[in-house]
Scaffold this motif. Structure first.
Motif: not given
Length: 74
Positions: A53, A59, A66
């Motif tokens: 990240r 993200e 994710s």
């Protein structure tokens, strides 16, 4: 130089992204599943995801998972 387990996992996921096996917008497996896959604690997977990240590769959306949002820099 020795590599921490979370670094190895982050590197392997990054390689999967770079090779196109996990495309932009693609979802990563859940934390529990990845912990089982890599044979580590979920905390280790969370640290690897944090690294990805911070580098803008993934993200994480609450209660969703994710997802790949970027590619590694060449």
């Amino acid at each position: 130089m020795a590599e921490y387990e979370w670094q190895r996992i982050a590197r392997e996921i990054e390689q999967e992204i770079a090779a196109g096996r996990i495309p932009r917008g693609g979802a990563l497996p859940g934390i529990v599943r990845m912990a089982e896959q890599y044979g580590v604690a979920d905390r280790t997977v969370r640290r690897a995801l944090q690294d990805l990240r911070e580098r803008g590769l993934i993200e994480t959306l609450p209660h969703k998972g994710s997802f790949v949002v970027g590619l590694p820099e060449a």
